[in-house]
Design a protein around this motif. Structure first.
Motif, PDB file in Angstrom:
ATOM      1  N   GLU A  95       0.829  -1.207   0.000  1.00 49.68           N
ATOM      2  CA  GLU A  95       0.000   0.000   0.000  1.00 49.68           C
ATOM      3  C   GLU A  95       0.867   1.262   0.000  1.00 49.68           C
ATOM      4  O   GLU A  95       0.592   2.206  -0.742  1.00 49.68           O
ATOM      5  CB  GLU A  95      -0.922   0.019   1.226  1.00 49.68           C
ATOM      6  CG  GLU A  95      -2.037  -1.002   1.180  1.00 49.68           C
ATOM      7  CD  GLU A  95      -2.808  -1.075   2.488  1.00 49.68           C
ATOM      8  OE1 GLU A  95      -4.048  -1.145   2.421  1.00 49.68           O
ATOM      9  OE2 GLU A  95      -2.187  -1.064   3.561  1.00 49.68           O
ATOM     10  N   ASN A  98       2.329   1.860  -3.376  1.00 45.28           N
ATOM     11  CA  ASN A  98       1.292   2.361  -4.285  1.00 45.28           C
ATOM     12  C   ASN A  98       0.980   3.828  -4.024  1.00 45.28           C
ATOM     13  O   ASN A  98       0.788   4.596  -4.963  1.00 45.28           O
ATOM     14  CB  ASN A  98       0.018   1.511  -4.174  1.00 45.28           C
ATOM     15  CG  ASN A  98       0.184   0.144  -4.795  1.00 45.28           C
ATOM     16  OD1 ASN A  98       1.010  -0.057  -5.668  1.00 45.28           O
ATOM     17  ND2 ASN A  98      -0.585  -0.807  -4.314  1.00 45.28           N
ATOM     18  N   TYR A  99       0.925   4.237  -2.755  1.00 43.35           N
ATOM     19  CA  TYR A  99       0.669   5.644  -2.424  1.00 43.35           C
ATOM     20  C   TYR A  99       1.807   6.540  -2.891  1.00 43.35           C
ATOM     21  O   TYR A  99       1.586   7.650  -3.365  1.00 43.35           O
ATOM     22  CB  TYR A  99       0.448   5.829  -0.921  1.00 43.35           C
ATOM     23  CG  TYR A  99      -0.799   5.151  -0.400  1.00 43.35           C
ATOM     24  CD1 TYR A  99      -1.943   5.022  -1.177  1.00 43.35           C
ATOM     25  CD2 TYR A  99      -0.825   4.627   0.877  1.00 43.35           C
ATOM     26  CE1 TYR A  99      -3.081   4.399  -0.691  1.00 43.35           C
ATOM     27  CE2 TYR A  99      -1.967   4.000   1.371  1.00 43.35           C
ATOM     28  CZ  TYR A  99      -3.092   3.890   0.583  1.00 43.35           C
ATOM     29  OH  TYR A  99      -4.215   3.278   1.064  1.00 43.35           O
ATOM     30  N   ILE A 101       3.960   5.871  -5.445  1.00 40.31           N
ATOM     31  CA  ILE A 101       3.961   5.893  -6.911  1.00 40.31           C
ATOM     32  C   ILE A 101       2.842   6.772  -7.453  1.00 40.31           C
ATOM     33  O   ILE A 101       3.030   7.513  -8.414  1.00 40.31           O
ATOM     34  CB  ILE A 101       3.864   4.460  -7.474  1.00 40.31           C
ATOM     35  CG1 ILE A 101       5.157   3.700  -7.173  1.00 40.31           C
ATOM     36  CG2 ILE A 101       3.587   4.466  -8.966  1.00 40.31           C
ATOM     37  CD1 ILE A 101       5.088   2.219  -7.472  1.00 40.31           C
ATOM     38  N   SER A 102       1.667   6.698  -6.825  1.00 39.10           N
ATOM     39  CA  SER A 102       0.523   7.484  -7.306  1.00 39.10           C
ATOM     40  C   SER A 102       0.484   8.893  -6.718  1.00 39.10           C
ATOM     41  O   SER A 102      -0.454   9.642  -6.974  1.00 39.10           O
ATOM     42  CB  SER A 102      -0.783   6.753  -6.999  1.00 39.10           C
ATOM     43  OG  SER A 102      -0.975   6.651  -5.604  1.00 39.10           O
ATOM     44  N   ASP A 104      -0.092   9.941  -3.699  1.00 41.85           N
ATOM     45  CA  ASP A 104      -1.280  10.096  -2.856  1.00 41.85           C
ATOM     46  C   ASP A 104      -0.882  10.709  -1.508  1.00 41.85           C
ATOM     47  O   ASP A 104      -0.725  10.009  -0.505  1.00 41.85           O
ATOM     48  CB  ASP A 104      -1.959   8.737  -2.665  1.00 41.85           C
ATOM     49  CG  ASP A 104      -3.304   8.842  -1.996  1.00 41.85           C
ATOM     50  OD1 ASP A 104      -3.613   9.904  -1.413  1.00 41.85           O
ATOM     51  OD2 ASP A 104      -4.061   7.846  -2.033  1.00 41.85           O
ATOM     52  N   LYS A 127       9.843   8.234  -4.852  1.00 36.56           N
ATOM     53  CA  LYS A 127       9.113   7.808  -6.055  1.00 36.56           C
ATOM     54  C   LYS A 127      10.016   7.065  -7.035  1.00 36.56           C
ATOM     55  O   LYS A 127       9.639   6.022  -7.559  1.00 36.56           O
ATOM     56  CB  LYS A 127       8.467   9.016  -6.730  1.00 36.56           C
ATOM     57  CG  LYS A 127       7.434   8.632  -7.752  1.00 36.56           C
ATOM     58  CD  LYS A 127       6.616   9.831  -8.174  1.00 36.56           C
ATOM     59  CE  LYS A 127       5.416   9.359  -8.959  1.00 36.56           C
ATOM     60  NZ  LYS A 127       4.450  10.417  -9.179  1.00 36.56           N
ATOM     61  N   GLY A 131       9.595   3.037  -7.322  1.00 39.89           N
ATOM     62  CA  GLY A 131       8.741   2.953  -8.514  1.00 39.89           C
ATOM     63  C   GLY A 131       9.429   2.290  -9.674  1.00 39.89           C
ATOM     64  O   GLY A 131       9.788   1.131  -9.631  1.00 39.89           O
ATOM     65  N   THR A 136       5.445  -4.545  -6.900  1.00 42.55           N
ATOM     66  CA  THR A 136       5.664  -4.288  -5.481  1.00 42.55           C
ATOM     67  C   THR A 136       6.522  -5.357  -4.839  1.00 42.55           C
ATOM     68  O   THR A 136       7.364  -5.089  -4.013  1.00 42.55           O
ATOM     69  CB  THR A 136       4.318  -4.200  -4.744  1.00 42.55           C
ATOM     70  OG1 THR A 136       3.528  -3.204  -5.399  1.00 42.55           O
ATOM     71  CG2 THR A 136       4.490  -3.812  -3.301  1.00 42.55           C
TER      72      THR A 136
END
Length: 140
Positions: A95, A98-99, A101-102, A104, A127, A131, A136
């Protein structure tokens, strides 16, 4: 440096474990993710040794991905080992990646003790490191 500790689990709390390794009890600070993953009395945890002026503190991890991400997080200015452990207790390694990379910011900022500037710094600094189109599970 201590790469891992393998021994008998003596004490287990949500924040730390004590592992007896040949008569020496090692206290390792852990995340809630690692706490949930420890199921047996015989235990092997990967470690990171944090050396400060006034203390030497061991941190334990169930997976290499979690330890890698911990080390990346503490490389960010303003994120120490305690904050990195809280981040890893709040979200899984997948998670968090993902946060990052995006980008968030809001999700990272939901972690206790993380403000907007620190969340942005984590994303900017990490990042490219976590990334680069990798899966992952291939953080390393």
């Amino acid at each position: 440096m201590i790469s891992h500790i393998n021994g008998r689990l003596i004490e287990k709390t949500p924040t730390y474990v004590v592992i007896d390794c040949n008569g020496v009890g090692y206290k390792l600070n852990i995340s809630l993710q690692t706490y949930s993953a420890i199921q047996t009395e015989n235990c092997k945890l990967l470690t990171h040794l944090s050396v400060k002026e006034d203390s030497h503190t061991l941190y334990g991890f169930h997976t290499e991905d979690e330890r890698f991400l911990f080390r990346q997080l503490i490389s960010v200015s303003g994120v120490g080992p305690s904050t990195a452990r809280i981040i890893l207790s709040t979200y899984s390694a997948e998670e968090i990646v993902n946060y990052i990379i995006s980008a968030d910011v809001e999700s990272i900022q939901n972690v206790k003790g993380i403000g907007a500037k620190t969340a942005q710094r984590i994303i900017i600094d990490l990042k490219d490191k976590v990334g680069k189109g990798r899966e992952t599970s291939d953080l390393l």
